[in-house]
Enzyme design. Sequence first.
Site, PDB file in Angstrom:
ATOM      1  CG  ASP A  36      46.510  40.833  33.403  1.00  0.00           C
ATOM      2  OD1 ASP A  36      46.780  41.946  33.902  1.00  0.00           O
ATOM      3  OD2 ASP A  36      45.459  40.211  33.672  1.00  0.00           O
ATOM      4  CG  ASN A  94      44.108  44.510  39.538  1.00  0.00           C
ATOM      5  OD1 ASN A  94      43.879  43.687  40.428  1.00  0.00           O
ATOM      6  ND2 ASN A  94      43.198  45.378  39.136  1.00  0.00           N
ATOM      7  N   GLY A 133      44.780  38.638  38.080  1.00  0.00           N
ATOM      8  CA  GLY A 133      44.259  37.454  38.751  1.00  0.00           C
ATOM      9  C   GLY A 133      44.688  36.174  38.066  1.00  0.00           C
ATOM     10  CB  SER A 140      36.857  33.294  41.492  1.00  0.00           C
ATOM     11  OG  SER A 140      37.720  33.368  40.379  1.00  0.00           O
ATOM     12  CB  SER A 141      35.986  29.399  37.382  1.00  0.00           C
ATOM     13  OG  SER A 141      36.484  30.412  36.521  1.00  0.00           O
ATOM     14  CG  ASP A 183      35.780  38.318  32.446  1.00  0.00           C
ATOM     15  OD1 ASP A 183      35.411  38.768  33.550  1.00  0.00           O
ATOM     16  OD2 ASP A 183      36.802  37.632  32.302  1.00  0.00           O
ATOM     17  CD  GLU A 186      40.358  42.731  36.224  1.00  0.00           C
ATOM     18  OE1 GLU A 186      41.060  42.103  35.432  1.00  0.00           O
ATOM     19  OE2 GLU A 186      39.196  42.355  36.524  1.00  0.00           O
ATOM     20  CG  HIS A 203      40.901  45.146  31.209  1.00  0.00           C
ATOM     21  ND1 HIS A 203      40.833  44.036  30.407  1.00  0.00           N
ATOM     22  CD2 HIS A 203      40.658  44.685  32.470  1.00  0.00           C
ATOM     23  CE1 HIS A 203      40.581  42.967  31.130  1.00  0.00           C
ATOM     24  NE2 HIS A 203      40.466  43.345  32.393  1.00  0.00           N
ATOM     25  NE  ARG A 204      37.369  41.344  30.703  1.00  0.00           N
ATOM     26  CZ  ARG A 204      37.966  41.004  29.565  1.00  0.00           C
ATOM     27  NH1 ARG A 204      37.693  41.685  28.476  1.00  0.00           N
ATOM     28  NH2 ARG A 204      38.841  40.016  29.517  1.00  0.00           N
ATOM     29  CE  LYS A 252      43.324  42.680  34.549  1.00  0.00           C
ATOM     30  NZ  LYS A 252      44.501  42.354  35.375  1.00  0.00           N
TER      31      LYS A 252
END
Length: 699
Positions: free
Chosen positions: A52, A95, A97, A177-178, A327, A355, A399-400, A458
């Site tokens: 990222d 990817n 954001g 989304s913030s 997250d 994602e 990734h998460r 990421k």
Amino acid sequence: MFKTPFLDLPPLRSAAGTVRLPGSKSISNRVLLLAGLSEGRTAVHDLLDSDDTAVMLASLKELGCVLDTGHDGVLHVTGIGAQLRQREAKLFLGNAGTAMRPLTAALALLAATQGASFELSGVPRMHERPIGDLVDALRLLGCHIDCLGNEGYPPLRLSGPSALKLDQPVRVRGDVSSQFLTALLLALPLVATEQAVVVEVTGELISKPYVHITLALLERFGIQVQREGWQRFTIPAGSRYRSPGDIHVEGDASSASYFVALGAIAANDEALRIEGVGHASLQGDVRFVEAAQSMGAQVEMGPNWLEVRRGAWPLRGIELDCNHIPDAAMTLAVMALYADSPTTLRNIASWRVKETDRIAAMATELRKLGAEVEEGSDWLRVHPLREWQPAAIHTYDDHRVAMCFSLAAFNGLLADRAPERIKNDPQQALKRGAGGEQQGEPDAAVPVRILDPQCVAKTFPDYFETLFSVVEARAQDIPVITIDGPTASGKGTLADQVAHALGYIILDSGSLYRACALAADRGEVDLNDGAAVAAVAGELNLSFKNGRVWLDEEDITDELRREATGLMASQVAAHPAVRTALNQLQLNFRRLPGLVADGRDMGTAVFPDAQLKVFLTASAATRAERRYKQLISKGFSANIVGLREDLESRDARDKNRAASPLLAAADAQMLDNSAQTIEESLDLVLDWWAQKRPFAVQR
């Protein structure tokens, strides 16, 4: 970073030690953009090195920012001072954001006020992530934006010039989304030079802690945003980005969640220490600690560190509104498997526009393990799991997902009938996979396969290496593949290829005596003193990478091949104490996530419990021809007849020696590679290995 198609995690048993977190993704990309837009030069310390941040750095460079990294690793960013250096660019943002949303806002405003044309695109998943609410807000402001694919989604074209309507509030939805609000807050100071600009949020703002990060960083770069609750924000007239000179990036609090959870699950004696975040953190995700404590974790906090131990066991099921930790809350879904009652996570609708659709992804992969899972539009309920199934976890290039499900490898802690014995008796556990063979009671623990493990790049490229550095496994749980065979059969080449394909440790046992002799000679140790040489052997720090041998940080491959080194190796090999020490060193290579051991008696004498044993051979004529070509290619003279006679003589000696004669293990797979390429042999060994694994989804 593991770049293999999959990574198999054997059952893990406990955790302790210290983890230093990588820099926060959210802070890193915000800081990079602010530094890039500012006047002056900014020194960015502890920047996250990830996919990222890489796309943000590439974009800033394309836009005219000057980027220099010093010898100390500090990145120096010379910003554009809000004045475009490039009027046309095509930016690929992967990817990310945290790059796509704020760059869209900043470049739309710069294009409108200074005249330019920019195209922003990403990977296919990015083109499925909605950005329409931000685009609508910018269009109402007067920016010209074209959606080049589906309306409301990237890719985008931002063009100008166009007149902006700054005398009315900019309205943006806050309930999706913030990042949309953050994007506007980061960009609008570019046009608030002569009059104040107001942003109004419609709907309930989610993920408020991330907006708090944005406001705090704006202040560091000279912008004092006035906030009325979480609905109205005013960027004052006369705003101008100014570099703070130096800025430090905190450790990533979202990444901390995996290790907080690890401590809650597996740190049942010594605490697991996490450095990089603490009670002074800007990041809202540090409040994951509160959720972990509710589930039973024992946590101590300092300004920049956490220490976590297991408290309640099993963990306690909870019901939680996760709006403040969107997250990090994903980690709770896997922790829930270890709980005593169901866990319900609410207010997580934003998971569906990340994602991947994370609610659907988590539910699907948890069920693979055998869990009962319920899901709704903005909630997830996970029931405790006691009968675990081995599963190949699809990670969705997220990734998460990969990092969360690594915690499933501790499932044996629920089924283990003797955890206290293992904890209190160091002979029953294997720190980082090192040590000798252990005899443990059978349990219901199962391995877990993580598909596409490199997706962690990421935010945390070294995640799995960091995990392995602080966890313990039983020796018998760590998989071993042995590749035995006669001289010049290609054992080393094949073993290196197999280890590379699986992400396993490699042991080139044939180099040990030479390395021991070389190290002893360098240390001026008498090679006739067996005890002294054995002491050197016990301290050897050897590793094998890409066909090369490393002693400490030095490549000693070429020195090992010298004839003088071979003569010294024969001298030290005569000492029983040296042979004993090197045998233990070989056992110590049994480390996470697994081992491929190459040698002449790996499957019979050293690792008799190896899950796959391969006995590799070829005719003496074939081996002599290979050796001949190898020597000729390196400029050495050779005689193929003499080489064949020498190989046949060595084969006879190896088969008839008194200690550990060269024999195939009774359960070994026989592989004659006389007529095979290395690629064909590799495929065959990997197929044999796949048949040994319990996963439905193979290579």
